[in-house]
Design a protein around this motif. Sequence first.
Motif, PDB file in Angstrom:
ATOM      1  N   SER A   1       0.824  -1.209   0.000  1.00 14.23           N
ATOM      2  CA  SER A   1       0.000   0.000   0.000  1.00 14.23           C
ATOM      3  C   SER A   1       0.858   1.260   0.000  1.00 14.23           C
ATOM      4  O   SER A   1       0.365   2.353  -0.244  1.00 14.23           O
ATOM      5  N   GLY A   2       2.165   1.110   0.291  1.00 17.74           N
ATOM      6  CA  GLY A   2       3.050   2.275   0.286  1.00 17.74           C
ATOM      7  C   GLY A   2       3.502   2.703   1.674  1.00 17.74           C
ATOM      8  O   GLY A   2       3.977   3.813   1.863  1.00 17.74           O
ATOM      9  N   LYS A   3       3.357   1.804   2.654  1.00 18.43           N
ATOM     10  CA  LYS A   3       3.712   2.151   4.042  1.00 18.43           C
ATOM     11  C   LYS A   3       5.163   2.564   4.182  1.00 18.43           C
ATOM     12  O   LYS A   3       5.476   3.577   4.797  1.00 18.43           O
ATOM     13  N   THR A   4       6.071   1.770   3.602  1.00 18.59           N
ATOM     14  CA  THR A   4       7.500   2.027   3.772  1.00 18.59           C
ATOM     15  C   THR A   4       7.910   3.331   3.110  1.00 18.59           C
ATOM     16  O   THR A   4       8.615   4.146   3.705  1.00 18.59           O
TER      17      THR A   4
ATOM     18  N   LEU B   1      -5.943   7.961   8.623  1.00 22.61           N
ATOM     19  CA  LEU B   1      -6.078   7.141   7.416  1.00 22.61           C
ATOM     20  C   LEU B   1      -5.376   7.844   6.278  1.00 22.61           C
ATOM     21  O   LEU B   1      -5.630   9.031   6.031  1.00 22.61           O
ATOM     22  N   ILE B   2      -4.503   7.132   5.587  1.00 21.50           N
ATOM     23  CA  ILE B   2      -3.836   7.760   4.442  1.00 21.50           C
ATOM     24  C   ILE B   2      -4.155   6.976   3.167  1.00 21.50           C
ATOM     25  O   ILE B   2      -3.843   5.792   3.065  1.00 21.50           O
ATOM     26  N   ALA B   3      -4.801   7.662   2.236  1.00 19.78           N
ATOM     27  CA  ALA B   3      -5.048   7.078   0.916  1.00 19.78           C
ATOM     28  C   ALA B   3      -3.837   7.416   0.064  1.00 19.78           C
ATOM     29  O   ALA B   3      -3.655   8.560  -0.349  1.00 19.78           O
ATOM     30  N   HIS B   4      -2.999   6.419  -0.146  1.00 17.34           N
ATOM     31  CA  HIS B   4      -1.730   6.659  -0.828  1.00 17.34           C
ATOM     32  C   HIS B   4      -1.883   6.418  -2.324  1.00 17.34           C
ATOM     33  O   HIS B   4      -2.399   5.391  -2.746  1.00 17.34           O
TER      34      HIS B   4
END
Length: 157
Positions: free
Chosen positions: A16-19, A91-94
């Motif tokens: 999801s793009g966490k890193t 909440l992050i919509a990446h």
Amino acid sequence: MAMLKAKILFVGPCESGKTVLANFLTESSDITEYNPTQGVRFESCWPALMKDSHGVVIVFNADIPSHLKEIEMWYSCFVQQQFLQDTQCLLIAHHKPGSGSDKGNPALVPPLNKLKLVHSNLEDDPEEIRVEFIKYLRSIINSVSESRDREEMSIIT
């Protein structure tokens, strides 16, 4: 002023793009300690991870429909079952590079629709997510320092 430590977890579906986000946010703010996690995919070690966390950032890829379903589970495990307040959750919509930045808000079910939702697009507008994250971090730090003050008062009295 003593240094305050706050433990904030970045969680969410795989890919999801966490890193990418965590790296970007730690480099662009004055966070001194960042421990990247090996992807923890078996739930047995989650309780250890969650212990003493002050906040949870749930990152998902807005372009993957199944992620919307998945973040309900993350919210349930990491926020509700840990008795965290919704204000401690972001909440992050990446949006990944080249995905087109559709800022349309994803169809979130209750109680997720009550959480603060920010869009992150590091290509087009990295500043926005940085500013929002710092706001979030400040609110966490404030609550950490308030609870520490309360503890100190109860020791004194």
